[in-house]
Each structure stands twice: as C-alpha cells, then as structure tokens.
Design an enzyme around this catalytic site. Structure first.
Site, PDB file in Angstrom:
ATOM      1  N   HIS A  36      36.856  80.526  28.370  1.00 44.70           N
ATOM      2  CA  HIS A  36      36.724  81.926  28.768  1.00 44.70           C
ATOM      3  C   HIS A  36      35.432  82.087  29.548  1.00 44.70           C
ATOM      4  O   HIS A  36      34.423  81.463  29.243  1.00 44.70           O
ATOM      5  CB  HIS A  36      36.715  82.833  27.523  1.00 44.70           C
ATOM      6  N   GLU A  73      45.877  86.966  18.885  1.00 43.39           N
ATOM      7  CA  GLU A  73      45.008  88.017  19.403  1.00 43.39           C
ATOM      8  C   GLU A  73      44.243  87.467  20.603  1.00 43.39           C
ATOM      9  O   GLU A  73      43.489  86.489  20.482  1.00 43.39           O
ATOM     10  CB  GLU A  73      44.026  88.491  18.332  1.00 43.39           C
ATOM     11  N   LEU A  74      44.425  88.049  21.752  1.00 46.38           N
ATOM     12  CA  LEU A  74      43.913  87.517  23.014  1.00 46.38           C
ATOM     13  C   LEU A  74      42.396  87.349  22.988  1.00 46.38           C
ATOM     14  O   LEU A  74      41.660  88.295  22.682  1.00 46.38           O
ATOM     15  CB  LEU A  74      44.313  88.451  24.166  1.00 46.38           C
ATOM     16  N   ASP A  75      41.937  86.123  23.315  1.00 46.04           N
ATOM     17  CA  ASP A  75      40.513  85.799  23.417  1.00 46.04           C
ATOM     18  C   ASP A  75      39.729  86.136  22.147  1.00 46.04           C
ATOM     19  O   ASP A  75      38.559  86.538  22.212  1.00 46.04           O
ATOM     20  CB  ASP A  75      39.884  86.522  24.615  1.00 46.04           C
ATOM     21  N   ALA A  76      40.366  85.983  21.009  1.00 43.48           N
ATOM     22  CA  ALA A  76      39.698  86.290  19.740  1.00 43.48           C
ATOM     23  C   ALA A  76      39.801  85.142  18.749  1.00 43.48           C
ATOM     24  O   ALA A  76      39.575  85.315  17.559  1.00 43.48           O
ATOM     25  CB  ALA A  76      40.285  87.561  19.131  1.00 43.48           C
TER      26      ALA A  76
END
Length: 284
Positions: free
Chosen positions: A192, A226-229
């Site tokens: 990311h 859960e996106l980017d978590a």
C-alpha cells in the site's frame, strides 16, 4: 542435515519453554535459534524456534505426530512446523505498474529471495514482455464487473494446479475476493502506498502533495476482507518537503514500495511472521 522452523502460541504458563526444548533435545535436535514473547494483556505466549537434526532418518511428518501427541494437547498449542529447506511457491499478481515487478524479479534472479515463482498473473498484457524476458510463465486473466467470478475461478484453478503457498499483489489493481482470501488466509501480501489508511484512491501522491505532507510511507500487509486493514508486516517512511514536486513524491514513494514489499516477502518466506487477532509479531 534436516532443519525445521516451529511457530507456536498458547496461553502463557510455566514450563512451556523447558518442555519444548527438552522434547527437541530428546528427539535428536539441536536448537540453533529461539525467540519468545508474552503478551501480558492477553496472557498469550508466542515462540519461534529453529532446530537441526543430523540423523538422516529424520522425518518431519513423524516429528509432527510426536509433537502433537506429546505437547500440543497438554499446552493447547496452536502451531505450525516447516521444513526449512523447502522453498515456498509464490504467485505474483500484477497490473500495469512495473516497479515492484522489476524489483522482485531482480532479487529472485540473483537468489536473494528463498522461493519459487511458478507463474505471474495479470489482468492486463502490459507487463508480459518483462515477464517473458525473465522466462517465467505469464497468464492473462482480464477482470471486468461482468467476468469477475469467472476470472476468480480461473485464478483459483491456476493457484491449485501449481500448488501455490502464497500470493503477492505487486500493485495488482483489483480487489481480491472473499473466495481467494478464505483459500489463502494470511497468505496474500499487498503493498500500500501510504501509512494505512491515509490517502486512499487512485492518486495518493497528488493528495499528499496538496496536503503538504512532511513524510510519505509504504505499508505491506496481509489481505483481509476489510480493504487495506489486514495485519501489517512491514512499513517505512522517507521525509519530503515543499521543494519536492509530485513527480519527486511518486519516485520516492515507489522506491519505498519496492523495499517494503521485498522485506515483507522475506519475512514471510523465512517464517518470521505470526498473526494473532489481526496483529503481527515479527521475529528477528
């Protein structure tokens, strides 16, 4: 020489380390690395251990059975044992950005990464010439809103047929489905372009530039629903100032992305990462 790596956790209690080290010694093992940590808030004991066995008749499968019957039930251990000489198989997913791809393939070609790359998959054809130059099989599976399920099925078939151990998303610009995540829990690594979850969207460096940020960063993490978590494996930052242009930020950011992703891959393949309650422990 046979070498194993043991990763484990359980409720903290007395005599765990002594029991495990004595068990390994009694079964002909020599411990060459050991590290442990106790989470006082949750009362959980974590340990990573490497051990060598000189006996040519050593069987990791027999060792697993004996370990389970002797200690796992006694201490209620959650555990994994790996044969350290076996290279894990990594599938690389890419789209159009090439900086992470070049970096990974360069490190792979030089022998820096202890892994195999059976194939590289993309939803575009842009990077095929690069992959072909490294003589690695390339698969093109386009993804649209209407074909997403069909594309995912083809991906799963490829992953299964090549016995893939883990997946790396090297700036793969598609959201990974629950189906893939369930099949590879804590085995899909993403990079990311910032400290999560700041500056989301298609142009993060433009947003950072407009905000006048003083540092930019990169984060590598496991993919969850859960996106980017997901659990964070590795992070790094570099300082910037008002003198830097958007192009400067992009260049510095991509350098960070390459390094952070490569380090995350190394930590994963060297079995130095443990995940507990969406948090990672990184052993030295």
């Amino acid at each position: 020489m046979n070498k194993i790596t043991l990763l484990m956790y359980c409720k903290d209690r007395s005599n765990i380390i002594a029991s495990i080290t004595n068990f390994i010694a009694n079964n002909g093992g020599n411990i060459v690395y050991i590290d442990q940590h106790v989470d006082r808030e949750q009362d959980i004991f974590f340990m990573r251990l490497e051990s060598e066995f000189e006996d040519d008749s050593f069987s990791i499968e027999d060792f697993k059975i004996l370990f389970k019957n002797t200690l796992v039930d006694q201490f209620k251990i959650k555990w994994r044992i790996y044969a350290s000489g076996i290279k894990p198989k990594m599938a690389l997913f890419v789209s159009k950005y090439d900086h992470c791809l070049y970096d990974i393939l360069g490190r792979y070609n030089s022998g820096e990464l202890f892994l195999e790359i059976p194939f590289i998959l993309s939803n575009h054809l842009d990077l095929k010439p690069i992959v072909d130059s490294f003589k690695i099989p390339f698969y093109h599976i386009p993804v649209t809103k209407d074909t997403k399920k069909e594309a995912e099925q083809k991906q799963l078939e490829l992953l299964t047929s090549h016995n893939i151990d883990f997946i790396v998303l090297a700036r793969y610009m598609q959201i990974v489905s629950e189906t893939l995540i369930d099949k590879y829990p804590n085995k899909i690594i993403n990079i990311h372009h910032s400290f999560l979850p700041a500056f989301v969207g298609a142009k993060p460096y433009h947003s950072a530039y407009k905000r006048g940020v003083k540092i930019i960063g990169a984060t590598s993490h496991y993919v969850t629903e859960e996106l980017d978590a997901g659990p964070i494996i590795e992070q790094d930052v570099t300082r910037v100032s008002h003198t830097h242009s958007i192009d400067d930020l992009i260049s510095k950011g991509r350098d960070l992305e390459k390094i952070v992703l490569a380090n995350a891959i190394k930590l994963h393949t060297n079995r130095k990462v443990m995940v507990y309650n969406n948090k990672t422990l990184i052993f030295s």
